[in-house]
Design a protein around this motif. Structure first.
Motif, PDB file in Angstrom:
ATOM      1  N   ASP A  74      42.215 -18.960  47.816  1.00 28.01           N
ATOM      2  CA  ASP A  74      40.764 -19.028  48.044  1.00 28.01           C
ATOM      3  C   ASP A  74      40.116 -19.582  46.770  1.00 28.01           C
ATOM      4  OD1 ASP A  74      38.194 -18.766  48.990  1.00 28.01           O
ATOM      5  OD2 ASP A  74      38.082 -16.605  48.690  1.00 28.01           O
ATOM      6  N   ASP A  81      30.414 -11.207  42.556  1.00 28.42           N
ATOM      7  CA  ASP A  81      30.800 -11.799  43.833  1.00 28.42           C
ATOM      8  C   ASP A  81      30.622 -10.799  44.973  1.00 28.42           C
ATOM      9  OD1 ASP A  81      32.147 -14.037  45.192  1.00 28.42           O
ATOM     10  OD2 ASP A  81      33.802 -12.630  45.494  1.00 28.42           O
ATOM     11  N   HIS A  96      28.916 -23.654  45.529  1.00 26.41           N
ATOM     12  CA  HIS A  96      30.306 -24.041  45.765  1.00 26.41           C
ATOM     13  C   HIS A  96      30.774 -23.691  47.170  1.00 26.41           C
ATOM     14  CE1 HIS A  96      30.290 -19.840  44.833  1.00 26.41           C
ATOM     15  NE2 HIS A  96      31.532 -19.714  45.248  1.00 26.41           N
ATOM     16  N   ASP A  97      30.012 -22.883  47.893  1.00 24.12           N
ATOM     17  CA  ASP A  97      30.395 -22.500  49.252  1.00 24.12           C
ATOM     18  C   ASP A  97      29.721 -23.421  50.262  1.00 24.12           C
ATOM     19  OD1 ASP A  97      32.102 -20.390  48.597  1.00 24.12           O
ATOM     20  OD2 ASP A  97      30.424 -18.996  48.377  1.00 24.12           O
ATOM     21  N   ARG A 121      35.789 -25.836  52.998  1.00 26.57           N
ATOM     22  CA  ARG A 121      34.840 -25.459  51.942  1.00 26.57           C
ATOM     23  C   ARG A 121      35.090 -26.206  50.636  1.00 26.57           C
ATOM     24  NH1 ARG A 121      33.531 -19.409  51.122  1.00 26.57           N
ATOM     25  NH2 ARG A 121      35.715 -19.191  50.593  1.00 26.57           N
TER      26      ARG A 121
HETATM   27  C1  GLC Z   1      32.116 -15.293  47.578  1.00 27.21           C
HETATM   28  C2  GLC Z   1      32.471 -16.634  46.990  1.00 27.21           C
HETATM   29  C3  GLC Z   1      33.402 -17.356  47.930  1.00 27.21           C
HETATM   30  C4  GLC Z   1      34.651 -16.508  48.141  1.00 27.21           C
HETATM   31  C5  GLC Z   1      34.281 -15.092  48.574  1.00 27.21           C
HETATM   32  C6  GLC Z   1      35.456 -14.181  48.480  1.00 27.21           C
HETATM   33  O1  GLC Z   1      31.391 -15.399  48.737  1.00 27.21           O
HETATM   34  O2  GLC Z   1      31.300 -17.364  46.733  1.00 27.21           O
HETATM   35  O3  GLC Z   1      33.735 -18.630  47.474  1.00 27.21           O
HETATM   36  O4  GLC Z   1      35.463 -17.075  49.111  1.00 27.21           O
HETATM   37  O5  GLC Z   1      33.277 -14.538  47.779  1.00 27.21           O
HETATM   38  O6  GLC Z   1      35.735 -13.879  47.149  1.00 27.21           O
END
Ligand code: GLC
Length: 553
Positions: free
Chosen positions: A65, A204, A310-311, A391
């Motif tokens: 991820d 996060d 970034h998402d 993504r």
């Molecule tokens: C947050 C981050 C994302 C990640 C998720 C799990 O939403 O922005 O990129 O996949 O957390 O850690």
């Protein structure tokens, strides 16, 4: 509070810049960006005028991820460098007045973290209770964050016959915040990075983090965030917590803390999503509505504003028909959408690379009360990669110049984790080297915005009001302190408009801080006697008024 009294609350007026070390600058030609490369690029970031870097996860990871699956919270992925390089990079940033915050990903670990490996070996492992286990998945489950990729948030562990909770991917088991030992681990992680010079954390997935179902934490989920805030304050008074809380404004209030402080800053997802609805409609009402719903928060707290990150550009806080409008306008192809809620594109291609619309968008971003946040590459209008990367399509290598791999790496292209953009958004056309020498480029425009934003603290500190400009296409918002009033006017439509703000600035000294129509003489840009302002299609203007100068004549 006077802006001058508030310099220790630096986060309220920061200009954040999010980057992934891995895709920013490769210093040794192995195809991966690294800390040494980032340190070398610090002068470029200083020239852009940002004041705080947000580092995406850089710890050891199986990388399922993009690093948000960590196997060692105290380490550095070897392809990016080591702790020595991290400390050097922080020093190089600090030397230039740039702070550094990092992602704190403690909702979950990777399933290859030694804690989880031990936890799943036996029910009696001392790490078993670091995670959340059930004999059966609960009948009422939270919906998965990744529909289509995950069917459930509970996964059976064959060996021990129990299910573990994973709010995200199944390879990301949730930590059990109800366990005091886990909370102590998190405190040590924070304490460690603060000692190395980190200035704060982008926390996060906060709502997932504190509301693990069934844990003892459930009774007072916010206790953990209060504890976290107190701990950070004790260890390093000037450090801050910036939270990812993708909820409506009224629910975000709880995460600022009602009983005691929790997060210092939160991303303003509602306003970001509403901005896209405005861009799609050519009208200002959604933003006016979003800004009106922002709750009052403590003076030490505030909002981090952003357009893209970034998402995927999530649209889940919009109504279904509104979401559809944004999809139709900016993600017409099915493969540009994910999870039924988001768009995997960068801003520049969404706005057809139109410089007028891009400038409007970034002028808006920097004018809204809060701390603006850029995602690397936005300053030059980078495009997304092939959407089959899902993504990760928005996480391509940074484009520094027109040379090999856009100046990102000297490695053969086949060794890069993600390809370099091709077509109209390729480095030949879009790069920092060319744009930073071009007075008409987006880079130059954005560096002008950072400097105006930094010299206008009223934007972030003032009391916000949305004014009636008498035209649905135009947003007029003011941020006022006792002395200074800052006004920004943005026209979301392609047509030229004349708006009226009678009385605004009357009897005061008015200056134009920013004007989209560079052909207009500066005097003509201020409101006339009737408070009328003319704006081009997609035009905008920033004005500031102060009490009349006491110097006669
Ligand atoms: C947050 C981050 C994302 C990640 C998720 C799990 O939403 O922005 O990129 O996949 O957390 O850690």
């Amino acid at each position: 509070m006077n802006p001058a009294d508030t310099s220790d609350l630096w986060w309220r007026t920061a200009v954040f810049y999010c980057l992934d070390v891995e895709t920013f600058q490769d210093s040794d030609g192995d195809g991966s960006g690294d800390f040494a490369g980032l340190a070398r690029r610090m002068d470029d970031l200083a020239a852009l005028g940002i004041t705080c870097i947000w580092l995406m996860p850089f710890q050891p990871t199986p990388d399922l991820d993009d690093g948000y699956d960590i196997t060692d919270f105290y380490g550095v992925a070897s392809r990016l460098g080591d702790l020595g390089r991290v400390v050097e990079t922080i020093r190089v940033a600090h030397d230039r007045g740039i702070r550094v915050v990092m992602d704190l990903v403690v909702n979950h670990t990777s399933d290859r973290h030694p804690w989880f490996i031990a936890a799943r070996r036996s029910k009696n492992s001392r790490y078993r209770d670091y995670y959340v286990w059930r004999d059966h998945p609960p009948r009422k489950q939270q919906p998965t964050v990744f529909p289509g990729e995950e069917a459930s948030t509970w996964e059976l562990d064959e060996r021990t016959g129990q299910y573990y909770l994973h709010s995200f991917y199944r390879h990301q088991p949730d930590l059990n915040l109800g366990n005091p030992e886990v909370r102590a681990e998190i405190a040590r992680i924070i304490g460690f990075w603060l000692k190395l010079g980190i200035d704060g954390f982008r926390v996060d997935a906060v709502p997932f983090l504190i509301t693990a179902p069934g844990s003892p934490n459930e009774k007072d989920p916010h206790a953990f965030l209060r504890e976290l805030h107190r701990f950070v304050g004790r260890r390093e008074g000037s450090a801050m917590l910036l939270g990812e809380v993708g909820l409506p404004h009224d629910q975000q209030l709880d995460y600022f803390g009602t009983a005691a402080p929790e997060l210092d800053l939160q991303f303003d997802f509602v306003t970001a999503q509403s901005a896209f609805l405005c861009f799609a409609r050519g009208e200002a009402e959604p933003l006016a509505r979003a800004l009106a719903s922002r709750p009052e928060v403590d003076v030490s707290q505030g909002w981090a504003m952003f357009l893209r990150n970034h998402d995927e550009l999530s649209l889940e806080l919009l109504a279904d028909d509104e979401k559809q409008e944004v999809f139709d306008a900016f993600a017409p192809e099915e493969d540009q959408r994910v999870y039924g809620r988001g768009i995997i594109r960068r801003l520049a291609p969404m706005l057809d690379g139109d410089p007028r619309r891009l400038r409007l968008a970034y002028s808006l971003l920097f004018s809204l009360p809060g701390a603006p946040t850029l995602f690397y590459g936005e300053e030059i209008g980078m495009g997304e990669l092939d959407t089959s990367l899902r993504r990760e399509a928005v996480r391509g290598p940074m484009q520094w110049d027109a040379g090999r791999n856009g100046g990102f790496s000297t490695a053969p292209a086949s060794r890069l984790k993600r390809p370099v953009a091709t077509g109209g958004y390729a480095p030949e056309h879009i790069n920092v080297h060319d744009q930073s020498r071009d007075p008409d480029s987006l880079w130059t425009f954005i560096s002008g915005l950072t400097s105006r934003y930094r010299s206008t603290p009223e934007i972030a500190w003032g009391r916000l009001s949305v004014l009636d400009a008498g035209d649905p296409r135009v947003l007029a918002h003011e941020s006022a302190t006792d002395e200074v009033a800052f006004l920004a006017v943005h026209n979301f439509s392609a047509e030229a408009v004349t708006v009226a703000l009678p009385g605004w600035g009357a009897g005061r000294d008015v200056t134009v801080l920013l004007d989209s129509s560079s052909n207009t003489a500066p005097d003509a840009a201020a409101p006339d006697e009737e408070g009328r302002l003319r704006l081009d299609g997609y035009g905008f203007r920033w004005l500031k008024s102060v009490p009349p100068s006491s110097v006669p004549g």
